[in-house]
Design a protein around this motif. Sequence first.
Motif, PDB file in Angstrom:
ATOM      1  N   ARG A 537       0.837  -1.205   0.000  1.00  0.00           N
ATOM      2  CA  ARG A 537       0.000   0.000   0.000  1.00  0.00           C
ATOM      3  C   ARG A 537       0.874   1.259   0.000  1.00  0.00           C
ATOM      4  O   ARG A 537       0.549   2.246  -0.686  1.00  0.00           O
ATOM      5  CB  ARG A 537      -0.945  -0.009   1.194  1.00  0.00           C
ATOM      6  N   ALA A 538       1.972   1.214   0.738  1.00  0.00           N
ATOM      7  CA  ALA A 538       2.868   2.373   0.757  1.00  0.00           C
ATOM      8  C   ALA A 538       3.502   2.583  -0.614  1.00  0.00           C
ATOM      9  O   ALA A 538       3.602   3.721  -1.104  1.00  0.00           O
ATOM     10  CB  ALA A 538       3.942   2.174   1.822  1.00  0.00           C
ATOM     11  N   LEU A 539       3.937   1.517  -1.259  1.00  0.00           N
ATOM     12  CA  LEU A 539       4.565   1.637  -2.572  1.00  0.00           C
ATOM     13  C   LEU A 539       3.551   2.046  -3.643  1.00  0.00           C
ATOM     14  O   LEU A 539       3.904   2.707  -4.625  1.00  0.00           O
ATOM     15  CB  LEU A 539       5.239   0.317  -2.948  1.00  0.00           C
ATOM     16  N   ALA A 540       2.284   1.638  -3.467  1.00  0.00           N
ATOM     17  CA  ALA A 540       1.254   2.054  -4.416  1.00  0.00           C
ATOM     18  C   ALA A 540       0.954   3.543  -4.284  1.00  0.00           C
ATOM     19  O   ALA A 540       0.604   4.204  -5.279  1.00  0.00           O
ATOM     20  CB  ALA A 540      -0.015   1.231  -4.201  1.00  0.00           C
ATOM     21  N   ARG A 541       1.072   4.095  -3.071  1.00  0.00           N
ATOM     22  CA  ARG A 541       0.855   5.541  -2.888  1.00  0.00           C
ATOM     23  C   ARG A 541       2.027   6.364  -3.384  1.00  0.00           C
ATOM     24  O   ARG A 541       1.889   7.569  -3.629  1.00  0.00           O
ATOM     25  CB  ARG A 541       0.605   5.842  -1.407  1.00  0.00           C
ATOM     26  N   ARG A 542       3.188   5.713  -3.542  1.00  0.00           N
ATOM     27  CA  ARG A 542       4.374   6.415  -4.037  1.00  0.00           C
ATOM     28  C   ARG A 542       4.121   6.868  -5.479  1.00  0.00           C
ATOM     29  O   ARG A 542       3.508   6.178  -6.267  1.00  0.00           O
ATOM     30  CB  ARG A 542       5.561   5.446  -3.978  1.00  0.00           C
ATOM     31  N   PRO A 543       4.587   8.068  -5.873  1.00  0.00           N
ATOM     32  CA  PRO A 543       4.383   8.514  -7.252  1.00  0.00           C
ATOM     33  C   PRO A 543       5.000   7.539  -8.241  1.00  0.00           C
ATOM     34  O   PRO A 543       6.139   7.102  -8.079  1.00  0.00           O
ATOM     35  CB  PRO A 543       5.105   9.870  -7.292  1.00  0.00           C
ATOM     36  N   GLY A 544       4.230   7.173  -9.270  1.00  0.00           N
ATOM     37  CA  GLY A 544       4.738   6.256 -10.273  1.00  0.00           C
ATOM     38  C   GLY A 544       3.840   5.046 -10.452  1.00  0.00           C
ATOM     39  O   GLY A 544       2.750   4.957  -9.871  1.00  0.00           O
ATOM     40  N   THR A 545       4.329   4.106 -11.254  1.00  0.00           N
ATOM     41  CA  THR A 545       3.576   2.893 -11.589  1.00  0.00           C
ATOM     42  C   THR A 545       4.180   1.707 -10.852  1.00  0.00           C
ATOM     43  O   THR A 545       5.400   1.577 -10.775  1.00  0.00           O
ATOM     44  CB  THR A 545       3.616   2.646 -13.110  1.00  0.00           C
ATOM     45  N   LEU A 546       3.314   0.839 -10.332  1.00  0.00           N
ATOM     46  CA  LEU A 546       3.765  -0.312  -9.558  1.00  0.00           C
ATOM     47  C   LEU A 546       3.293  -1.598 -10.229  1.00  0.00           C
ATOM     48  O   LEU A 546       2.116  -1.753 -10.534  1.00  0.00           O
ATOM     49  CB  LEU A 546       3.213  -0.233  -8.130  1.00  0.00           C
ATOM     50  N   VAL A 547       4.237  -2.531 -10.477  1.00  0.00           N
ATOM     51  CA  VAL A 547       3.925  -3.867 -10.986  1.00  0.00           C
ATOM     52  C   VAL A 547       4.396  -4.871  -9.944  1.00  0.00           C
ATOM     53  O   VAL A 547       5.583  -4.889  -9.583  1.00  0.00           O
ATOM     54  CB  VAL A 547       4.600  -4.134 -12.341  1.00  0.00           C
ATOM     55  N   VAL A 548       3.482  -5.700  -9.468  1.00  0.00           N
ATOM     56  CA  VAL A 548       3.782  -6.657  -8.411  1.00  0.00           C
ATOM     57  C   VAL A 548       3.541  -8.072  -8.941  1.00  0.00           C
ATOM     58  O   VAL A 548       2.419  -8.384  -9.369  1.00  0.00           O
ATOM     59  CB  VAL A 548       2.914  -6.414  -7.162  1.00  0.00           C
TER      60      VAL A 548
END
Length: 596
Positions: A537-548
């Motif tokens: 959740r913290a990394l998703a709120r970080r500016p940018g695109t997240l692929v997990v």
Amino acid sequence: MSEYDAWRRVGAEGRRFLRGRARTLGTLALWSLLESAHTFLGGYAVARALDDGFLAARPGTGVGWLAVAAAGALLGGLALRGVFAGLADLVEPLRDGLVRRAVRQALEHAQADPARAARSGAVSRLTQQTEMARDSFAGLVLVARSFVFTAAGALAGMAALAPVLLLFVLPPLVLGTAGFLLTLRPMARVQRRVLDTDEALAARAGELAAGLRDVVACGGGAEAGGRLEGLIAGQERLTRQLARWAALRTLTLGVAGRLPVVVLLLGAPWLIGHGLSAGALAAALTYLVQSLLPALDALMSAMGSAGTRLLVVLDRFCLPRPAQGAEPAPHAPAGRPSLPSVEEPPGARRVLVTRGPVLAAELRAVCFAYGPHARPVIDDLDLDLREGEHLAVVGPSGIGKSTLTALLAGLLPPDRGTVLLGGAPARGGPARGPDPRRTLLPQQAYVFTGSVRENLGHLSPGPVSDERLRHAVAALGIDGLVDRLGGPDAPIDPAALSQGERQQLALAAAYLSPAPLLLLDEATCHLDPQTEERAERALARRPGTLVVVAHRISSAVRADRVLVLDGTRAVHGTHGDLPARSPLYRELVGMWTAEG
């Protein structure tokens, strides 16, 4: 690479190694001269004891010559003690050199081919094959030295007694030895293939063991087992070939080791009739039965087994060899953790995702296969990632998830199609240093010896302020871990950290990275579900695109979109609508619901 090239390459390396140890070889030769003296006296004293002593009615003289033979036996024991003392000075440097070369080759292979580094055979070379080379080399040195100096003593003794004895002994000896030498190269060729098959079988079995549950769940057991059975059948066939060559080698050993005795016995009446004494004939048989033939038997046995094995093993150290069946791969960007080793089964799939107004990454008709003749792992894939989007990739182990992240990161070039990051080619990033457009975290977190601050800031282009560091630590919830380590400026011993603690530090470093695309390839697999949820959740709120690449279905629940790779096709959508469209996803969700 031909066997001739292997012999030539290993021979050149061997000569270079031995030239640097001339003093040790000289010491071994000096001790071995005593063994020649022992062999010479063992037969010559028997002849003199019979001819000049017992048969001449002088028992005292006979006993005296037997005492000389006993003194020669003491010389042989003293020589063997000195040989073993000097052998370590020759064998241990070989092992140390092979260990250094194995480590260097493993590092070079990991840098040049990070996706397949685990299948380079480095562990086998560093442990089993170095010990095999040391033991084989030590055995060959012992028996070869013993044969040379024993043969010198025995042949000198027969020549001193009656040179005509050599005419009966040498021809069958040379014939059998020549036949034996002709079997060495074919046996080395088969032995090399046995080692190759053994490495491939061990690697394949390990990969299947790691993903056995997923293989069974996807119904791929027959195909996976078939590939394993093929390797087992190949190993059985090669073992039979090796046994046939061993039988032929045994025949040549019989010619060289037994025929001289038969020829000498058959020629005994003629020899005695032409003046050969009984003592000389007994001495010749003593030379053959007690000295020359046992030494020859030991030499042939060692060269036929340890010799061919040593040739194959040393050849694998002389030249870096890529993993069996692997294709060259690009260098990973410096300073970036490498991808774990993967080998995914084939499966064609295509997914079309609606293009958004701003794209962080895009794949257009991308195809990728591990090798020119392999079936594609990624086949005709179109994928759009919008800026700020959170995508979860789901599928069984080994289905292609790591390959997809490697393509997005620019670590693997597509065989066909285009991969773009921010509108530019994914592999067109900076020639030096990490690509500032993306950050990739693999399953094995990268933590180095240094301070906590250095580990958290190594993905950032400049110094990280105390405020940003505190914000990242709080967002990831690793305050307790940082305090336990001694604070931001405390040194870290990576070996003292658990896998989960390493992943937490790596995730905080990714949080501080300015890269607009963040790729997590099961980078939370060692975390408990609550810690994993907070990090994602913290990394998703970080500016940018997240692929997990999802380790748990709960990661897909939190994502904006989910991409399901099922081996034959790909389905994308939200967590809410995918169970109705993807049987695999429905099954995975059902298992997750039952567990929690």
